[in-house]
Scaffold this motif. Structure first.
Motif: not given
Length: 351
Positions: A1-6, A11-15
């Motif tokens: 499953m593709t995951k993406l973070w900003k 800091a990393l924030h999951p989208l």
């Protein structure tokens, strides 16, 4: 499953993945810019009527003349879409060279060029003869159940059927939306297994695109001994197929073949490459833009060092009508006529 973070500072924030309800929009996006799926393709049809009482969402072709059926899952059940695309492929397999030309002309002429002109503009070479020696299938979906994934992988890995799934996911951060893409299997490997049955066996030699231009210069590559690609991992990642000892032929679009050499070092970011005891980017370069985005692993230029056995200025490039050419950064070279020509012009690759 593709995951993406900003990325926000350190800091990393999951989208969050959002519900994909934009299949019609996605079809239009793919028609307008097929490179978001596969940069080696050119669209030659949309909503193509078949004798099987159905419409193929998109048809595309690559530089070798192989046709790809692209079908969006939409609201069909997972197993239905697999059966549907196989049915469409059974029709595509009957298309001969005149049939492909006619179908593509019907689609392309109202948009400007006819098929031959559009193909030459896209790939820098006229369409090969014959067309559609092999074909492949791509299911476009936001998700596919595990049983259907097993069917697709079984057909591709066990029976060398050219079928794969591309997953597109929409993410949101409350302010905007982002589109990501991923493959179930490596698409080039799927196509390679399919073409293995219809084309000559691989020679062990690699074809690479020089792409002399705004980000890199062949004069630098020739003088210092390297090839490069960058401004996106879609372009630089293919260099990672090359390992020390691999033999390559270099090609410049619009000019011809310009070099034969042996890889001496696998791909590294440009900032990490040392040539002649000095960092590459400290050398006097004819194209200093090679050092763009040096600290960005996504956008930076990547370098493969090469021992050129025979390298020519662009003005002396070698070509002949029908010579193999491809817009991929790196691919396997197997065309017998081109290999014979290159051995004559650059010397035997075995020596």
């Amino acid at each position: 499953m593709t995951k993406l973070w900003k990325i926000d500072g350190n800091a990393l924030h999951p989208l969050a993945a959002e519900r994909f309800d934009a299949e019609d929009r996605l079809e239009r996006w793919l028609e307008t810019d097929i490179s978001i799926l596969d940069p080696s393709l050119m669209v030659i049809g949309r909503q193509v009527v078949t004798p099987h009482q159905g419409r193929v969402d998109l048809l595309a072709i690559n530089i070798e003349g192989s046709v790809t059926v692209i079908e969006l899952k939409r609201d069909r059940t997972p197993r239905d879409i697999v059966a549907q695309i196989l049915d469409y492929a059974s029709w595509v397999s009957t298309l001969d060279t005149p049939g492909v030309h006619a179908l593509a002309d019907d689609y392309l002429r109202p948009r400007g060029d006819g098929f031959t002109e559009a193909f030459r503009r896209k790939f820098g070479t006229p369409p090969p003869e014959p067309l559609n020696v092999t074909h492949s299938m791509v299911i476009v979906a936001s998700a596919l159940d595990t049983a259907s994934q097993r069917i697709v992988e079984y057909l591709a890995r066990v029976h060398d059927v050219g079928i794969n799934t591309a997953f597109f996911t929409i993410f949101g951060d409350g302010k905007g939306q982002f589109l990501s893409a991923d493959w179930l299997m490596d698409q080039e490997e799927v196509v390679e297994r399919t073409e293995r049955r219809a084309r000559a066996p691989w020679s062990g030699l690699w074809y690479v695109n020089v792409d002399d231009g705004v980000s890199r210069g062949w004069s630098d590559m020739r003088r210092l001994g390297f090839i490069s690609a960058g401004r996106g991992r879609i372009y630089s990642a293919p260099l990672e197929k090359l390992s020390a000892g691999d033999r390559i032929y270099a090609y410049q679009k619009g000019a011809g073949y310009v070099g034969f050499g042996v890889v001496i070092e696998a791909a590294l970011m440009a900032r990490n490459v040392v040539i002649g005891g000095r960092p590459l980017l400290e050398h006097q370069l004819d194209q200093p833009a090679l050092g763009h985005d040096p600290d960005d692993p996504e956008m930076a230029e990547y370098i493969v060092r090469v021992d050129w056995r025979n390298a020519l200025p662009l003005a002396e490039a070698k070509r002949f009508p029908g010579a193999f050419a491809n817009q991929n950064v790196v691919c396997r070279l197997r065309d017998a006529a081109t290999l014979e020509f290159l051995a004559k012009e650059f010397g035997s690759p075995e020596s």
